[in-house]
Design a protein around this motif. Structure first.
Motif, PDB file in Angstrom:
ATOM      1  N   ARG A 168       0.828  -1.208   0.000  1.00 54.78           N
ATOM      2  CA  ARG A 168       0.000   0.000   0.000  1.00 54.78           C
ATOM      3  C   ARG A 168       0.860   1.254   0.000  1.00 54.78           C
ATOM      4  O   ARG A 168       0.526   2.244  -0.661  1.00 54.78           O
ATOM      5  CB  ARG A 168      -0.947  -0.015   1.195  1.00 54.78           C
ATOM      6  N   ARG A 169       1.960   1.260   0.741  1.00 57.41           N
ATOM      7  CA  ARG A 169       2.844   2.429   0.737  1.00 57.41           C
ATOM      8  C   ARG A 169       3.318   2.752  -0.682  1.00 57.41           C
ATOM      9  O   ARG A 169       3.398   3.915  -1.064  1.00 57.41           O
ATOM     10  CB  ARG A 169       4.046   2.189   1.652  1.00 57.41           C
ATOM     11  N   LYS A 170       3.624   1.720  -1.449  1.00 56.42           N
ATOM     12  CA  LYS A 170       4.071   1.938  -2.828  1.00 56.42           C
ATOM     13  C   LYS A 170       2.922   2.450  -3.697  1.00 56.42           C
ATOM     14  O   LYS A 170       3.095   3.380  -4.499  1.00 56.42           O
ATOM     15  CB  LYS A 170       4.630   0.645  -3.403  1.00 56.42           C
ATOM     16  N   ARG A 335      10.043   9.921  -4.931  1.00 60.43           N
ATOM     17  CA  ARG A 335       9.826   8.984  -6.035  1.00 60.43           C
ATOM     18  C   ARG A 335      11.130   8.665  -6.778  1.00 60.43           C
ATOM     19  O   ARG A 335      11.215   7.651  -7.468  1.00 60.43           O
ATOM     20  CB  ARG A 335       8.795   9.543  -7.021  1.00 60.43           C
ATOM     21  N   ARG A 336      12.131   9.516  -6.646  1.00 64.83           N
ATOM     22  CA  ARG A 336      13.393   9.278  -7.347  1.00 64.83           C
ATOM     23  C   ARG A 336      14.156   8.099  -6.754  1.00 64.83           C
ATOM     24  O   ARG A 336      14.967   7.477  -7.442  1.00 64.83           O
ATOM     25  CB  ARG A 336      14.266  10.540  -7.301  1.00 64.83           C
ATOM     26  N   THR A 337      13.898   7.795  -5.501  1.00 61.87           N
ATOM     27  CA  THR A 337      14.641   6.719  -4.828  1.00 61.87           C
ATOM     28  C   THR A 337      13.739   5.572  -4.382  1.00 61.87           C
ATOM     29  O   THR A 337      14.243   4.528  -3.963  1.00 61.87           O
ATOM     30  CB  THR A 337      15.387   7.268  -3.599  1.00 61.87           C
ATOM     31  N   MET A 338      12.437   5.747  -4.472  1.00 61.01           N
ATOM     32  CA  MET A 338      11.503   4.732  -3.973  1.00 61.01           C
ATOM     33  C   MET A 338      11.148   3.738  -5.074  1.00 61.01           C
ATOM     34  O   MET A 338      10.918   4.115  -6.232  1.00 61.01           O
ATOM     35  CB  MET A 338      10.225   5.409  -3.467  1.00 61.01           C
ATOM     36  N   ASP A 339      11.106   2.457  -4.713  1.00 58.00           N
ATOM     37  CA  ASP A 339      10.623   1.428  -5.624  1.00 58.00           C
ATOM     38  C   ASP A 339       9.096   1.442  -5.586  1.00 58.00           C
ATOM     39  O   ASP A 339       8.479   1.130  -4.561  1.00 58.00           O
ATOM     40  CB  ASP A 339      11.144   0.063  -5.180  1.00 58.00           C
ATOM     41  N   MET A 340       8.461   1.807  -6.681  1.00 58.86           N
ATOM     42  CA  MET A 340       7.002   1.954  -6.719  1.00 58.86           C
ATOM     43  C   MET A 340       6.310   0.773  -7.380  1.00 58.86           C
ATOM     44  O   MET A 340       5.118   0.830  -7.661  1.00 58.86           O
ATOM     45  CB  MET A 340       6.619   3.261  -7.423  1.00 58.86           C
ATOM     46  N   TYR A 341       7.045  -0.301  -7.613  1.00 55.34           N
ATOM     47  CA  TYR A 341       6.455  -1.479  -8.249  1.00 55.34           C
ATOM     48  C   TYR A 341       6.026  -2.496  -7.192  1.00 55.34           C
ATOM     49  O   TYR A 341       6.737  -2.733  -6.220  1.00 55.34           O
ATOM     50  CB  TYR A 341       7.431  -2.111  -9.225  1.00 55.34           C
TER      51      TYR A 341
END
Length: 344
Positions: A168-170, A335-341
């Motif tokens: 959910r965080r992603k 968002r530049r460093t977070m894995d959003m998948y």
């Protein structure tokens, strides 16, 4: 094969029909319109729904725009799309349903032996929600408040997240808005519904998107960004490929635990503070004045320190209602460093 009630779509196909729910005492059938888009390749399922509260229609328009463009042949996974979940409320421009005076979303997971909305919620929970991996529930400020944030359920133990909470965080950040929020337990009701959904392992977010008396000024921008968010989640779930399109690099997450309630007085509401203004306890957020004389009826003060999150009311404010929501910054996601998948 993707199947909801009597509606079916084979891989690479799309279908539309009505999910049968129940008959009212007068014999009306408040069946639910459902679009199925079955990807040519297997994968997870995204559920997008709008107008569970009948007057909140930003998501409905965004979903219909999305459905005009999506191609199942390009998908590895499925979409279940419900542009208007509460047909009775939508027809009358109301939050709930006059069939039994209930709010369908608050009845989930429902009761097959209950009143109309209990039965509708039960069928919807069993046939639709239970098939999803991710559920996006579009809400809005309707005719009163302007909203623009991703809303999600409070985490019990943020340092020891469950698998659903990590996903959910992603999803919250991948949707693409520059702000998100959660209400601490007890701020408002309705957590039982969200818990019943997440107990199934379904990742759930709510969009508070648009509305207010400036709808015609901001409406199309809100619809555009709501649709953009649907495409972003398809990318996050790897149902389709593509780059994320967002408000920017950062997403500020608020603990939205400060509610300013209207006092027992009515009048013309004048909001004195704007989005992202910082208030101290006792600062004036807005005023109620007599629409006839301009005389001050009441000052609406913040009970605690906080930052204004988009909210408010239309000017002829009458009755008991929240007039504003403030938050404190919980974290800022990059968002530049977070894995959003997310994987399922």
């Amino acid at each position: 094969m993707l199947k909801v009630g009597n509606i079916t779509a084979r891989p690479g196909e799309r279908a539309f029909g009505y999910l049968e729910t129940m008959l009212t005492r007068a014999g009306m059938a408040p069946d639910i319109p459902v679009h199925l888009v079955a990807g040519a390749s297997p994968g997870p399922t995204l559920l997008v729904q709008g107008a569970m509260h009948g007057a909140e229609i930003i998501g409905s328009i965004a979903i219909l725009n999305f459905l005009e463009k999506i191609d199942p042949e390009t998908m590895s996974g499925n979409v279940i799309a419900v542009p208007v979940a509460n047909r009775a409320g939508f027809e009358l421009g109301e939050r709930g349903s006059r069939i039994d005076g209930k709010d369908i979303t608050r009845q989930i997971p429902g009761d097959p032996n209950g009143s109309a909305c209990d039965q509708i919620a039960h069928i919807y929970f069993q046939e639709v929600i239970s098939q999803a991996n991710v559920m996006v529930d579009f809400h809005a400020g309707a005719r009163t408040a302007y909203e623009r944030y991703v809303l999600f359920m409070e985490e019990d133990t943020p340092k020891n997240l469950t698998e659903v909470q990590m996903r959910r965080r992603k999803i919250v950040v991948a949707f693409g808005l520059d702000q998100a929020a959660y209400f601490p337990r007890g701020t408002f009701g309705g957590t039982e519904t969200k818990r019943s959904v997440e107990d199934l392992g379904v990742v759930q977010i709510t969009l508070e998107f648009g509305g207010g008396t400036g709808w015609h000024k901001n409406g199309m921008d809100n619809v555009r960004d709501a649709e953009r968010g649907i495409w972003n989640l398809l990318k996050s779930m790897r149902i389709i490929e593509g780059e994320f399109e967002t408000d920017g690099d950062l997403c500020t997450v608020y603990n939205a635990g400060v509610v300013i309630w209207k006092p027992n007085a009515d009048g013309l509401f004048i909001r004195k503070r704007a989005f992202r203004d910082e208030l101290k306890a006792g600062d004036v957020y807005g005023e109620l004045v007599s629409p006839w004389t301009g005389e001050l009826v009441a000052e609406l003060k913040s009970p605690k320190d906080g930052i204004v999150i988009p909210s408010g009311q239309e000017w002829p404010t009458v009755g008991s209602t929240s007039i504003g929501i403030l938050g404190t910054i919980d974290r800022v996601e990059d968002r530049r460093t977070m894995d959003m998948y997310v994987s399922f």
